[in-house]
Design a protein around this motif. Sequence first.
Motif, short mmCIF file in Angstrom:
data_model
loop_
_atom_site.label_atom_id
_atom_site.label_comp_id
_atom_site.label_asym_id
_atom_site.label_seq_id
_atom_site.Cartn_x
_atom_site.Cartn_y
_atom_site.Cartn_z
N MET A 45 0.84 -1.20 0.00
CA MET A 45 0.00 0.00 0.00
C MET A 45 0.87 1.25 0.00
O MET A 45 2.03 1.22 0.43
CB MET A 45 -0.95 0.00 1.20
CG MET A 45 -1.99 -1.09 1.16
SD MET A 45 -3.34 -0.86 2.35
CE MET A 45 -2.48 -1.15 3.90
N ALA A 46 0.31 2.33 -0.48
CA ALA A 46 1.01 3.61 -0.52
C ALA A 46 0.00 4.71 -0.22
O ALA A 46 -1.17 4.44 0.05
CB ALA A 46 1.65 3.82 -1.88
N SER A 47 0.46 5.96 -0.25
CA SER A 47 -0.43 7.12 -0.10
C SER A 47 -0.14 8.11 -1.21
O SER A 47 0.40 9.19 -1.00
CB SER A 47 -0.25 7.78 1.28
OG SER A 47 -0.82 6.99 2.29
N ASP A 48 -0.47 7.71 -2.43
CA ASP A 48 -0.27 8.55 -3.60
C ASP A 48 -1.48 9.46 -3.82
O ASP A 48 -2.56 9.20 -3.28
CB ASP A 48 -0.07 7.66 -4.84
CG ASP A 48 1.17 6.79 -4.74
OD1 ASP A 48 2.12 7.19 -4.03
OD2 ASP A 48 1.21 5.72 -5.39
N PRO A 49 -1.35 10.49 -4.64
CA PRO A 49 -2.52 11.35 -4.95
C PRO A 49 -3.56 10.57 -5.74
O PRO A 49 -3.23 9.75 -6.60
CB PRO A 49 -1.92 12.48 -5.79
CG PRO A 49 -0.45 12.45 -5.51
CD PRO A 49 -0.11 11.03 -5.23
N ILE A 50 -4.83 10.83 -5.46
CA ILE A 50 -5.89 10.20 -6.24
C ILE A 50 -6.07 10.93 -7.57
O ILE A 50 -5.61 12.06 -7.75
CB ILE A 50 -7.25 10.18 -5.49
CG1 ILE A 50 -7.75 11.61 -5.20
CG2 ILE A 50 -7.18 9.35 -4.23
CD1 ILE A 50 -9.19 11.66 -4.76
N ASP A 51 -6.74 10.27 -8.50
CA ASP A 51 -7.14 10.87 -9.76
C ASP A 51 -8.45 11.62 -9.53
O ASP A 51 -9.53 11.12 -9.81
CB ASP A 51 -7.30 9.76 -10.82
CG ASP A 51 -7.79 10.30 -12.17
OD1 ASP A 51 -7.81 11.54 -12.35
OD2 ASP A 51 -8.18 9.47 -13.01
N TRP A 52 -8.33 12.81 -8.99
CA TRP A 52 -9.48 13.63 -8.60
C TRP A 52 -10.41 13.86 -9.79
O TRP A 52 -11.62 13.65 -9.71
CB TRP A 52 -8.95 14.95 -8.05
CG TRP A 52 -9.89 15.82 -7.31
CD1 TRP A 52 -10.78 16.70 -7.83
CD2 TRP A 52 -10.02 15.92 -5.89
NE1 TRP A 52 -11.44 17.36 -6.83
CE2 TRP A 52 -10.99 16.91 -5.62
CE3 TRP A 52 -9.40 15.30 -4.82
CZ2 TRP A 52 -11.37 17.27 -4.33
CZ3 TRP A 52 -9.76 15.65 -3.53
CH2 TRP A 52 -10.74 16.62 -3.30
N ASP A 53 -9.84 14.28 -10.92
CA ASP A 53 -10.65 14.58 -12.10
C ASP A 53 -11.31 13.32 -12.65
O ASP A 53 -12.47 13.35 -13.10
CB ASP A 53 -9.79 15.24 -13.18
CG ASP A 53 -9.33 16.64 -12.79
OD1 ASP A 53 -10.00 17.27 -11.94
OD2 ASP A 53 -8.30 17.10 -13.31
#
Length: 287
Positions: free
Chosen positions: A143-151
């Motif tokens: 697991m990681a804490s990457d940015p989500i694909d908000w758009d």
Amino acid sequence: MSTVLHPDLRLGEVKLKVSDLARSIRFYEEVVGLKLLAREGNTASLGVDGSAPLLVVEEIRDAVVLPRRSASGLYHFAILVPTRRALGLALRNLIASGIHIGQADHLVSEALYIADPDNNGIEIYRDRPRNEWPREANGQVKMASDPIDWDGLLKEAEGSEWEGLAPGTVIGHVHFHVGDLAAAKAYYCDTVGFEIATDGWRQMGALFIAAGGYHHHIGLNLWAGQGAPPAPANAVGLAYFTVVLSGQEELARVAARLREAGTPVEAHGGAMFATDSSGITMRLVTA
């Protein structure tokens, strides 16, 4: 005899202590998207489709709201929606509400983070298919804490109306501040029977455990500090979380292991209740 929990385990309702019941009902209906199922006195239950509640909230007298990360107890409870479209709709509604939104792509899931008016942490997330979950060399979930694909999430919601959380929404996991990670591991894994899903975050003071190969049913962390004390009884926060076991035989086995380890187990209304050394109460029921 194996102490590993049956893989059919799932989580059930979470009960929270709150300072203002009416305010909490409005928040969980309008912002989160749950529906009020019942209200009696100082307690209300909320869910998604008129069946079993996912959340019970109880207003307590002289409630105290503690500073965040000042005691052991709830970090967040996590609401699992069935599709990416459902998560996109939830995100769009959260944006419209004006609430502060945290976010993370955990590789196994996409997650949104908010807090209720009493600072109880909430995650709303969707899982990727299990065959897409990355693995460490030792087979544990990565697991990681990457940015989500908000758009991309918002695009999923285009052309659809918000009608609250989708049918099929469940409690996916819970995550706690604990005072001693080794003691928590001994309790939840060695005694209750959860397995380590990933310990790749131990250097960050966190451990993720599960049954049946899930990425985690329970998260444990030291982010309130080593030795963080349990919250006082009149503090808002977690009253209990629920583990739904596969049957009466397994319930009896887990209760027996807890008692043998010196943890009192009390029976109420067809459920068993046990509290760990961090003051976190687990409600055990059968499917």
